[in-house]
Design a protein around this motif. Structure first.
Motif, PDB file in Angstrom:
ATOM      1  N   LEU A  13      86.640  67.866   8.270  1.00  8.38           N
ATOM      2  CA  LEU A  13      85.650  66.994   7.656  1.00  8.38           C
ATOM      3  C   LEU A  13      85.917  65.506   7.858  1.00  8.38           C
ATOM      4  O   LEU A  13      84.999  64.788   8.258  1.00  8.38           O
ATOM      5  CB  LEU A  13      85.493  67.316   6.160  1.00  8.38           C
ATOM      6  CG  LEU A  13      84.334  66.606   5.471  1.00  8.38           C
ATOM      7  CD1 LEU A  13      83.023  66.928   6.159  1.00  8.38           C
ATOM      8  CD2 LEU A  13      84.285  66.986   4.010  1.00  8.38           C
ATOM      9  N   GLU A  17      83.135  63.600  10.042  1.00  4.55           N
ATOM     10  CA  GLU A  17      82.327  62.588   9.360  1.00  4.55           C
ATOM     11  C   GLU A  17      82.501  61.224  10.019  1.00  4.55           C
ATOM     12  O   GLU A  17      81.546  60.465  10.155  1.00  4.55           O
ATOM     13  CB  GLU A  17      82.689  62.511   7.873  1.00  4.55           C
ATOM     14  CG  GLU A  17      81.777  61.610   7.071  1.00  4.55           C
ATOM     15  CD  GLU A  17      80.297  61.996   7.130  1.00  4.55           C
ATOM     16  OE1 GLU A  17      79.453  61.080   7.064  1.00  4.55           O
ATOM     17  OE2 GLU A  17      79.972  63.197   7.252  1.00  4.55           O
ATOM     18  N   ARG A  20      80.400  61.359  13.165  1.00  4.55           N
ATOM     19  CA  ARG A  20      78.975  61.340  12.817  1.00  4.55           C
ATOM     20  C   ARG A  20      78.542  59.937  12.393  1.00  4.55           C
ATOM     21  O   ARG A  20      77.472  59.466  12.775  1.00  4.55           O
ATOM     22  CB  ARG A  20      78.662  62.356  11.726  1.00  4.55           C
ATOM     23  CG  ARG A  20      77.176  62.419  11.409  1.00  4.55           C
ATOM     24  CD  ARG A  20      76.821  63.606  10.602  1.00  4.55           C
ATOM     25  NE  ARG A  20      77.206  63.418   9.206  1.00  4.55           N
ATOM     26  CZ  ARG A  20      76.787  64.200   8.237  1.00  4.55           C
ATOM     27  NH1 ARG A  20      76.010  65.233   8.522  1.00  4.55           N
ATOM     28  NH2 ARG A  20      77.150  63.981   7.004  1.00  4.55           N
ATOM     29  N   THR A  21      79.384  59.263  11.618  1.00  8.34           N
ATOM     30  CA  THR A  21      79.068  57.915  11.161  1.00  8.34           C
ATOM     31  C   THR A  21      79.036  56.921  12.315  1.00  8.34           C
ATOM     32  O   THR A  21      78.259  55.974  12.309  1.00  8.34           O
ATOM     33  CB  THR A  21      80.100  57.459  10.107  1.00  8.34           C
ATOM     34  OG1 THR A  21      80.113  58.403   9.041  1.00  8.34           O
ATOM     35  CG2 THR A  21      79.776  56.091   9.555  1.00  8.34           C
TER      36      THR A  21
END
Length: 147
Positions: A13, A17, A20-21
């Motif tokens: 995660l 993340e 993705r950010t």
């Protein structure tokens, strides 16, 4: 590898993340995708390479150089122009096309070295404006994420 999906559902995660950010929104990628698609066509790539090699050329010269019909060259040059890879100007009854700095840069990314033209000069003008959403200078791909 026959099945290229994970057998186990897992997620790192924090890493996922962070990636993705860091990705730009899909709407910001539409122009880049259009440019990639434009040079993904062999006919348009050939026209772009002809412009990179010969500098500014009228549609008739481009048709002769590439061995394509003038109306086909006009159509494909218009696609290159619409995504910022080429520009055109009217010179009397002729339409003269040239490759933009961005067009030269993308050809270089594809592995075609910067061509200084058959007369030893490039047709890139230092005063041209960068395409919205793209850097003004050479493309820096050091931090690029490739899927």
């Amino acid at each position: 590898m026959e099945d290229e999906t994970c057998d186990l559902l897992c997620l790192d995660l924090p890493h996922a993340e962070a990636v993705r950010t860091a990705l730009p929104p899909v709407s910001d990628l539409e122009g880049a995708a259009a440019r990639a698609k434009a040079l993904g066509d062999p006919t348009r790539l050939r026209i772009a390479l002809a412009l990179a090699t010969g500098g500014p050329m009228c549609g008739c010269d481009l048709a002769w150089v590439t061995g394509l019909a003038a109306n086909l060259v006009s159509h494909h040059a218009r696609v290159l122009r619409s995504c910022g890879l080429a520009s055109s100007r009217r010179d009397g009854k002729l339409v003269v096309y040239r490759l933009t700095a961005l067009g030269h840069e993308l050809l270089a990314v594809l592995g075609f070295p910067r061509v200084h033209g058959i007369h030893g000069v490039t047709d890139t003008v230092a005063t041209e404006q960068p395409v919205k959403g793209w850097p003004a200078g050479p493309l820096d791909l050091a931090g690029a994420v490739v899927a």
